[in-house]
Design an enzyme around this catalytic site. Sequence first.
Site, PDB file in Angstrom:
ATOM      1  N   GLY A  47      64.669 -87.373 -17.292  1.00 38.99           N
ATOM      2  CA  GLY A  47      65.458 -87.558 -18.578  1.00 38.99           C
ATOM      3  C   GLY A  47      66.078 -86.171 -19.325  1.00 38.99           C
ATOM      4  O   GLY A  47      67.374 -86.351 -19.657  1.00 38.99           O
ATOM      5  N   GLU A 102      63.006 -83.045 -24.886  1.00 38.10           N
ATOM      6  CA  GLU A 102      62.851 -84.542 -24.347  1.00 38.10           C
ATOM      7  C   GLU A 102      64.412 -85.146 -24.580  1.00 38.10           C
ATOM      8  O   GLU A 102      65.123 -84.772 -25.394  1.00 38.10           O
ATOM      9  CB  GLU A 102      61.958 -85.247 -25.337  1.00 38.10           C
ATOM     10  CG  GLU A 102      60.478 -85.515 -24.692  1.00 38.10           C
ATOM     11  CD  GLU A 102      60.592 -86.523 -23.701  1.00 38.10           C
ATOM     12  OE1 GLU A 102      61.629 -86.761 -23.130  1.00 38.10           O
ATOM     13  OE2 GLU A 102      59.689 -87.440 -23.348  1.00 38.10           O
ATOM     14  N   ASP A 103      64.576 -86.208 -23.944  1.00 42.29           N
ATOM     15  CA  ASP A 103      65.775 -86.661 -23.789  1.00 42.29           C
ATOM     16  C   ASP A 103      65.508 -87.621 -25.055  1.00 42.29           C
ATOM     17  O   ASP A 103      66.719 -87.778 -25.850  1.00 42.29           O
ATOM     18  CB  ASP A 103      66.130 -87.683 -22.619  1.00 42.29           C
ATOM     19  CG  ASP A 103      65.045 -88.671 -22.111  1.00 42.29           C
ATOM     20  OD1 ASP A 103      63.708 -88.454 -22.528  1.00 42.29           O
ATOM     21  OD2 ASP A 103      65.307 -89.329 -21.027  1.00 42.29           O
ATOM     22  N   ASP A 106      61.243 -92.889 -28.337  1.00 43.13           N
ATOM     23  CA  ASP A 106      61.333 -94.210 -28.662  1.00 43.13           C
ATOM     24  C   ASP A 106      60.034 -94.880 -29.296  1.00 43.13           C
ATOM     25  O   ASP A 106      60.043 -94.542 -30.582  1.00 43.13           O
ATOM     26  CB  ASP A 106      61.527 -95.047 -27.267  1.00 43.13           C
ATOM     27  CG  ASP A 106      61.810 -96.489 -27.268  1.00 43.13           C
ATOM     28  OD1 ASP A 106      62.118 -96.810 -28.296  1.00 43.13           O
ATOM     29  OD2 ASP A 106      61.345 -97.099 -26.301  1.00 43.13           O
ATOM     30  N   ARG A 169      72.331 -91.754 -14.934  1.00 39.33           N
ATOM     31  CA  ARG A 169      71.866 -90.346 -15.553  1.00 39.33           C
ATOM     32  C   ARG A 169      73.132 -89.364 -15.436  1.00 39.33           C
ATOM     33  O   ARG A 169      73.158 -88.553 -16.206  1.00 39.33           O
ATOM     34  CB  ARG A 169      70.833 -89.853 -14.815  1.00 39.33           C
ATOM     35  CG  ARG A 169      69.352 -90.671 -14.867  1.00 39.33           C
ATOM     36  CD  ARG A 169      68.433 -89.657 -14.187  1.00 39.33           C
ATOM     37  NE  ARG A 169      67.155 -90.232 -13.874  1.00 39.33           N
ATOM     38  CZ  ARG A 169      66.275 -90.592 -14.887  1.00 39.33           C
ATOM     39  NH1 ARG A 169      66.193 -90.087 -16.038  1.00 39.33           N
ATOM     40  NH2 ARG A 169      65.227 -91.385 -14.680  1.00 39.33           N
TER      41      ARG A 169
HETATM   42  P1  IMP Z   1      58.363 -93.757 -25.509  1.00 37.68           P
HETATM   43  O1  IMP Z   1      57.090 -93.164 -25.068  1.00 37.68           O
HETATM   44  O2  IMP Z   1      58.216 -95.111 -25.766  1.00 37.68           O
HETATM   45  O3  IMP Z   1      58.741 -92.764 -26.594  1.00 37.68           O
HETATM   46  O4  IMP Z   1      59.432 -93.729 -24.379  1.00 37.68           O
HETATM   47  C1  IMP Z   1      59.779 -92.365 -24.110  1.00 37.68           C
HETATM   48  C2  IMP Z   1      60.366 -92.355 -22.460  1.00 37.68           C
HETATM   49  O5  IMP Z   1      61.122 -93.842 -22.451  1.00 37.68           O
HETATM   50  C3  IMP Z   1      61.874 -91.608 -22.910  1.00 37.68           C
HETATM   51  O6  IMP Z   1      61.545 -90.116 -22.453  1.00 37.68           O
HETATM   52  C4  IMP Z   1      62.917 -92.250 -21.805  1.00 37.68           C
HETATM   53  O7  IMP Z   1      62.648 -91.689 -20.375  1.00 37.68           O
HETATM   54  C5  IMP Z   1      62.478 -93.751 -21.805  1.00 37.68           C
HETATM   55  N1  IMP Z   1      63.384 -94.405 -22.840  1.00 37.68           N
HETATM   56  C6  IMP Z   1      63.102 -94.832 -24.078  1.00 37.68           C
HETATM   57  N2  IMP Z   1      64.187 -95.228 -24.588  1.00 37.68           N
HETATM   58  C7  IMP Z   1      65.094 -95.358 -23.610  1.00 37.68           C
HETATM   59  C8  IMP Z   1      66.494 -95.689 -23.566  1.00 37.68           C
HETATM   60  O8  IMP Z   1      66.947 -96.284 -24.735  1.00 37.68           O
HETATM   61  N3  IMP Z   1      67.162 -95.380 -22.651  1.00 37.68           N
HETATM   62  C9  IMP Z   1      66.568 -94.847 -21.635  1.00 37.68           C
HETATM   63  N4  IMP Z   1      65.410 -94.324 -21.312  1.00 37.68           N
HETATM   64  C10 IMP Z   1      64.672 -94.545 -22.355  1.00 37.68           C
HETATM   65 MG    MG Z   2      61.791 -89.470 -20.515  1.00 45.27          MG
END
Ligand code: IMP
Ligand code: MG
Length: 179
Positions: A47, A102-103, A106, A169
């Site tokens: 990402g 990080e992209d 969430d 992407r």
């Molecule tokens: P987390 O562990 O829930 O914070 O999720 C983190 C990872 O999930 C990010 O690094 C993204 O790769 C993916 N992610 C979270 N939200 C999105 C979104 O809205 N679109 C695409 N990928 C997402």
């Molecule tokens: Mg990611």
Amino acid sequence: MKVKVDDLEFEKMIPFETIEERIITLGAALTEQYKDSLPVFVGVLNGSFMFMADLVKQVPIPCHIAFMKLSSYHGGLASTRTITEDFDLKVEITDRDVILVEDIVDTGNTLRYLVDKLTALKPRSVKVCALLYKPDAMEHQIPELEYVGFEIENKFVVGYGLDYKELGRNLKDIYQLVK
Ligand code: IMP
Ligand code: MG
């Protein structure tokens, strides 16, 4: 403007020009903070590849750039909570200033895991630079998250490195899901 990514429809949310402007500001802050410390930028693949490329162009100081791979979404719309244990960091970070790139943050599960893993390697410091942050989805306290491009609503987004089912992407702008 709308785009179709696999079976879903997305609408433009953040145009590239706005992303670019924000990255100039983030880059200036990072440049000031790290100009004397030879920091190492660690990008989380896939990402962050586009964000990393544009970000480091705005940080014209000596630095190292590395990438690691890790994933928790497995292609769909919701965080699965299981992180694929694929922590493969090929650069020495002990006693270094690390900027994790990080992209998107969430739930914060991925970031919490990564920051803990990196901290165990005894760097001098770890800070996180995330392009996007969904505060309403966040489930952790992560004080290391110091640099954020945009705080966004809890909506699924694609483009500028972010995917839906590994597609989208390569979109230049960031798009949000049309409900
Ligand atoms: P987390 O562990 O829930 O914070 O999720 C983190 C990872 O999930 C990010 O690094 C993204 O790769 C993916 N992610 C979270 N939200 C999105 C979104 O809205 N679109 C695409 N990928 C997402
Ligand atoms: Mg990611």
